[in-house]
Design a protein around this motif. Structure first.
Motif, PDB file in Angstrom:
ATOM      1  N   LYS A   1      -9.292  -3.929  14.429  1.00 30.43           N
ATOM      2  CA  LYS A   1      -8.817  -2.769  13.692  1.00 30.43           C
ATOM      3  C   LYS A   1      -7.287  -2.772  13.749  1.00 30.43           C
ATOM      4  CE  LYS A   1      -9.301   0.697  17.425  1.00 30.43           C
ATOM      5  NZ  LYS A   1      -9.553  -0.132  18.597  1.00 30.43           N
ATOM      6  N   GLY A   2      -6.649  -2.203  12.701  1.00 30.40           N
ATOM      7  CA  GLY A   2      -5.208  -2.387  12.578  1.00 30.40           C
ATOM      8  C   GLY A   2      -4.367  -1.403  13.357  1.00 30.40           C
TER       9      GLY A   2
ATOM     10  N   ARG B   1      -3.815  -7.054   0.731  1.00 30.82           N
ATOM     11  CA  ARG B   1      -4.677  -5.897   0.930  1.00 30.82           C
ATOM     12  C   ARG B   1      -6.027  -6.145   0.273  1.00 30.82           C
ATOM     13  NH1 ARG B   1      -2.672  -0.689  -2.411  1.00 30.82           N
ATOM     14  NH2 ARG B   1      -4.681  -0.016  -1.625  1.00 30.82           N
ATOM     15  N   GLY B   2      -7.053  -5.546   0.827  1.00 27.83           N
ATOM     16  CA  GLY B   2      -8.414  -5.795   0.361  1.00 27.83           C
ATOM     17  C   GLY B   2      -8.621  -5.497  -1.112  1.00 27.83           C
TER      18      GLY B   2
ATOM     19  N   SER C   1       0.803  -1.236   0.000  1.00 27.45           N
ATOM     20  CA  SER C   1       0.000   0.000   0.000  1.00 27.45           C
ATOM     21  C   SER C   1       0.823   1.266   0.000  1.00 27.45           C
ATOM     22  CB  SER C   1      -0.887   0.046   1.250  1.00 27.45           C
ATOM     23  OG  SER C   1      -1.588  -1.160   1.410  1.00 27.45           O
TER      24      SER C   1
ATOM     25  N   GLU D   1      -4.915   8.179   6.397  1.00 29.57           N
ATOM     26  CA  GLU D   1      -4.590   6.814   6.804  1.00 29.57           C
ATOM     27  C   GLU D   1      -4.052   6.696   8.230  1.00 29.57           C
ATOM     28  OE1 GLU D   1      -5.469   4.194   5.241  1.00 29.57           O
ATOM     29  OE2 GLU D   1      -6.199   5.240   3.463  1.00 29.57           O
TER      30      GLU D   1
ATOM     31  N   CYS E   1      -3.986   5.991  11.855  1.00 29.69           N
ATOM     32  CA  CYS E   1      -4.968   5.100  12.484  1.00 29.69           C
ATOM     33  C   CYS E   1      -5.641   5.751  13.677  1.00 29.69           C
ATOM     34  CB  CYS E   1      -4.314   3.785  12.880  1.00 29.69           C
ATOM     35  SG  CYS E   1      -3.334   3.865  14.401  1.00 29.69           S
TER      36      CYS E   1
ATOM     37  N   GLY F   1      -7.362  -8.083   3.555  1.00 30.48           N
ATOM     38  CA  GLY F   1      -7.687  -6.918   4.360  1.00 30.48           C
ATOM     39  C   GLY F   1      -8.928  -6.250   3.805  1.00 30.48           C
ATOM     40  N   ALA F   2      -9.203  -5.029   4.263  1.00 32.40           N
ATOM     41  CA  ALA F   2     -10.430  -4.375   3.807  1.00 32.40           C
ATOM     42  C   ALA F   2     -10.230  -2.872   3.621  1.00 32.40           C
ATOM     43  CB  ALA F   2     -11.568  -4.662   4.776  1.00 32.40           C
ATOM     44  N   GLY F   3      -9.008  -2.476   3.288  1.00 27.50           N
ATOM     45  CA  GLY F   3      -8.783  -1.070   2.990  1.00 27.50           C
ATOM     46  C   GLY F   3      -8.296  -0.276   4.182  1.00 27.50           C
ATOM     47  N   ALA F   4      -7.013  -0.417   4.508  1.00 31.51           N
ATOM     48  CA  ALA F   4      -6.386   0.367   5.570  1.00 31.51           C
ATOM     49  C   ALA F   4      -4.871   0.272   5.388  1.00 31.51           C
ATOM     50  CB  ALA F   4      -6.786  -0.148   6.954  1.00 31.51           C
ATOM     51  N   TYR F   5      -4.258   1.406   5.044  1.00 32.73           N
ATOM     52  CA  TYR F   5      -2.812   1.457   4.818  1.00 32.73           C
ATOM     53  C   TYR F   5      -2.037   0.936   6.019  1.00 32.73           C
ATOM     54  CZ  TYR F   5       1.785   3.831   4.460  1.00 32.73           C
ATOM     55  OH  TYR F   5       3.117   4.141   4.445  1.00 32.73           O
ATOM     56  N   ILE F   6      -2.528   1.241   7.207  1.00 31.13           N
ATOM     57  CA  ILE F   6      -1.787   0.920   8.425  1.00 31.13           C
ATOM     58  C   ILE F   6      -1.577  -0.588   8.587  1.00 31.13           C
ATOM     59  CG2 ILE F   6      -3.788   0.786   9.970  1.00 31.13           C
ATOM     60  CD1 ILE F   6      -0.345   2.376  10.716  1.00 31.13           C
ATOM     61  N   CYS F   7      -2.413  -1.400   7.935  1.00 32.26           N
ATOM     62  CA  CYS F   7      -2.263  -2.852   8.075  1.00 32.26           C
ATOM     63  C   CYS F   7      -1.036  -3.378   7.321  1.00 32.26           C
ATOM     64  CB  CYS F   7      -3.530  -3.569   7.621  1.00 32.26           C
ATOM     65  SG  CYS F   7      -4.907  -3.219   8.728  1.00 32.26           S
TER      66      CYS F   7
ATOM     67  N   SER G   1      -4.931  -7.037  12.506  1.00 37.81           N
ATOM     68  CA  SER G   1      -5.974  -7.260  11.508  1.00 37.81           C
ATOM     69  C   SER G   1      -6.205  -8.755  11.285  1.00 37.81           C
ATOM     70  CB  SER G   1      -5.598  -6.563  10.202  1.00 37.81           C
ATOM     71  OG  SER G   1      -6.666  -6.606   9.289  1.00 37.81           O
TER      72      SER G   1
END
Lengths: 444, 162
Positions: A187-188, A126-127, A87, A344, A346, A167-173, A182
């Motif tokens: 939550k990541g 990633r999602g 990401s 992004e 968190c 995943g489901a859309g979160a840069y931090i993951c 995650s």
């Protein structure tokens, strides 16, 4: 002339049906796994250590050393978690490994699992990688059917399950402990380290987290030997490297390069970027994903190698090289980068959660011509409060996302201060409605 | 058995698929399946309603707020009903250097709504980097990549969806 890079990761790309088990085997695939299963797990780890393989996800940590941190006597199960949460803005290499050669990744996973005593591995994609995750999932199913995965691996008394998770859309993951959270269904939010994942990772168990490109390098290391792989690279980093070239350059794309390749050679070489658009010059280059400090045109004779970039207070990062030409607005470019991190962040650490949106608002104000003389100092103060610089790594936050907000601000302003000041004194963007350089307009 | 939320058939499909997902995790870590379970529900229902999130939480033996916390953290989960098609446009640095700001403006005009809003037919959003920087500009429609976009390609793609 720059020597051509040996093809390690990309060797099967473009071959017919390269993503199938049949094609992978026809091209010599899974022979390294057979070889590894005839070695001791310790010998496999030693080989990876001697190869000087370094993590390709961003931090560049020596892979063999990471593996050796896993406690041998832990009564808990051990896990391998492959980070396919690609990401970092400007980075798009792992995606092509998943698309073109998922079995190379899986062979690396099986060899790593054997070396580490892992019986369950997760690949966290990633999602947005729906297609890529499905392609990997099909490869996993082929491997189970062929007896490469499951209760026994190639008939040996060693079993391995591999699960693909999206995943489901979160840069931090993409941050390794955010990814573990995650994977645990949360939550990541990144974890405070230590303890490091090698000791307390997924489900409280020892866990090795490696990037896709890192793990995909392992079969070749076993096949050709550590000395050969180390010999491809420099003193402290072995192998070749995937570089993602994007922005204002004639031929963007993913290229496998030698670590001796400089940023300038990457841009100009006929095999890679094929130069700048006609009449344009390099103004700025981000060498390691948008978290890395920016380089000015006179700094691009640096090798795209971990130590070389570290020496100039920069980072090899994730291999995302973003080129900006001399008609690109630096304020708008930085605003764009910081908006992303503000979105992004968190929300866990105050400096990042509050600082990133504050910096984004200041940059918008500057770009829209509403900037006041003191805004630049406020911007730098905000960046300093999140993470002083140099060197890299002084961040006041749990994870490196805070540094990713601060480093671009520090480095853009240090190199292009007069352009920021021009936005204030002229009460407008000097580039008007064409801030994005040669290729910045949508084509018909 | 059916419920006001699921028909009997939906319940059967959900239970069967969820038990496949749960097999990927340690038996005492059911809640690890939160992301795949929410995705399963969203694929079946189009979005994650409060009743749906409660159902997932119950199946994973956690309080409902855990499902809500996760659903609202990740942008690909919809806790409000989205338009028929979800359009995610990358406007990050590499894409902006290749025309992404024009692309977004063109889509806003073409689809008749502003980025960050929805109508019956469309949800239009700016999204994070989609790892298509070498083939910029790019977007996703309903989680499928479309790359190397020009006005012509955007027209061809969206006129087909209209």
């Amino acid at each position: 002339m720059l020597p051509a890079a040996e093809k390690v990761i990309t060797r099967n790309w473009g071959k017919p049906d390269s993503w199938t088990l049949e094609a992978y085997r026809a091209n010599g695939g899974y022979r390294s796994l057979e070889k590894a299963l005839g070695m001791t797990p310790q010998a496999v780890t030693d080989e990876v250590k001697k190869s000087n393989l370094r993590g390709r996800g961003g931090a560049g940590f020596p892979t063999g050393m990471k593996w050796s941190f896993v406690p041998k006597d832990s009564p808990k199960p051990k896990y391998l978690a492959v980070n396919a949460d690609e990401s970092e803005p400007g980075t798009f290499k792992d995606r092509y490994i998943l698309e073109n050669d998922p079995h190379m990744l899986l062979e690396g996973v099986t060899i790593a699992a054997f070396a580490l005593g892992v019986r369950t591995a997760y690949v966290y994609a990633r999602g947005e990688f729906k297609f890529q995750a499905e392609r990997l999932q099909r490869a996993v199913e082929e491997a189970y059917q062929a007896g490469i995965l499951g209760p026994t691996v190639l008939g040996k008394p060693f079993g391995l399950d591999v699960f693909v998770v999206r995943g489901a859309g979160a840069y931090i993951c993409g941050e390794e402990t955010g990814m573990l959270e995650s994977l645990e269904g949360k939550k990541g939010w990144p974890r405070l380290k230590p303890p490091f994942p090698a000791v307390v990772g997924l489900f409280g168990s020892p866990t090795v987290v490696n990037n896709v490109e890192t793990i995909a390098s392992v079969p070749t290391i076993i096949e050709r030997g550590a000395a050969w792989y180390a010999g491809l690279g420099t003193e402290k980093s072995g192998g070749t490297r995937l570089i993602c070239l994007s922005g204002s350059v004639n031929r963007p794309g993913v290229f496998e390069i030698t670590l001796q390749t400089t940023v300038r050679q990457l841009i100009e070489d006929e095999r890679y970027g094929q130069g700048m658009p006609a009449g344009r010059k390099v103004k700025a280059v981000i060498p390691g994903g948008s978290s890395a400090p920016v380089l000015a045109a006179h700094e691009i004779d640096v090798e795209l190698e971990f130590e070389a970039l570290k020496k100039i207070d920069n980072m090899a990062g994730s291999g995302g090289v973003i080129v900006m030409d001399d008609t690109t607005c630096m304020v708008r470019s930085l605003w764009r980068v910081i908006r992303f991190y503000a979105e992004e962040s968190c929300g866990q650490c105050t400096p990042c959660r509050e600082g990133a949106p504050w910096a984004a608002r200041l940059l918008r104000k500057l770009e829209e011509g509403r900037g006041e003389p003191e805004d630049l100092e406020i911007l730098l103060h905000v960046a300093h409060s999140i993470a002083p610089f140099p060197p890299i790594g002084l961040g006041n936050t749990i994870c490196a996302l805070g540094d990713s907000v601060a480093l671009p601000i520090h480095s853009f302003v240090a190199r292009f201060r007069e352009e920021f000041e021009a936005h204030i004194s002229q009460h407008r963007c000097p580039f008007g409605d064409r801030p994005w350089g040669h290729y910045g307009a949508l084509r018909a | 058995m059916g419920s006001p939320f699921f028909s009997a058939e939906e319940q059967r499909v959900f239970d069967a698929k969820l038990s496949e997902i749960l097999a990927h995790y340690p038996a005492d870590r059911k809640s690890a399946a939160m992301l795949p379970a929410l995705r399963l529900l969203q694929e079946m229902k189009g979005w994650l309603s409060p009743d749906g999130m409660r159902l997932v939480a119950k199946a994973l033996e956690v309080p409902p707020e855990r499902a809500y916390e996760v659903a609202t953290f990740y942008v690909m989960f919809h806790t409000h009903k989205p338009g028929k098609h979800v359009v995610d446009v990358c406007t990050n640095l590499s894409c902006s250097l290749r025309g992404a700001e024009d692309l977004l403006a063109y889509l806003e005009a073409k689809l008749g709504l502003r980025a960050g809003t929805s109508n019956e037919k469309w949800t239009l959003r700016e999204t994070e980097c989609l790892a298509s920087c070498g083939t910029a500009p790019c977007l996703q429609v309903d989680e499928v990549h479309h790359e190397g976009l020009t006005r012509g390609r955007v027209d061809a793609l969206f006129d087909k969806l209209s």
